[in-house]
Design a protein around this motif. Sequence first.
Motif: not given
Length: 175
Positions: A8-14, A52, A54-55, A134-135
């Motif tokens: 999971k990319n926890l820092d929410d950056t593309k 993103y 993971d999303e 969101k994308h």
Amino acid sequence: SLNTYSFKNLDDTKTSFDLVRNINTILTLHQSKLNEITVYKQFDDEVEIVGYPDELTQVWTNLISNAAYANGYKGNLWIRIRQYDNEVRVEFEDSGGGIDPKVKEQIFEPFETTKPEGEGSGLGLSISKKVVAKHGGNIAVKNTPSGALFTISLPKNKPDSILVWLYLKYEKGID
């Protein structure tokens, strides 16, 4: 596949990632649901986008699960990825008979489901719509002669070269 899925990319950056690998990971994880479904994949070996990952795996999971259910866990599933200049279109088409026109317009609303009570929460497509939005993309559905066709349009969002230069200059100290 499970290792890739669980990251999971926890820092929410593309991030830049391979969309084909992203979808293939979910197909591998859902292999047991797809045992009697013939999956036809029509896409290039590699399709890079920025987003993103993971999303987006949630979107693919929802669409693959719904297609398997609609097909009665047998039949056909076509997955197509088409690249254009600034966007990518991902299509999931099943042979499950389509969606009742009376509920088709509401299926992206929270708690709307075509499944019997107790079999679905009605959140999968609502979440998918939010992730795609969101994308900066769009998700649409239409019935085909054999089933339902979901089309997801996503921008490629290639990093702007000036932003890459600024990042390298100020974050990494490279001129």
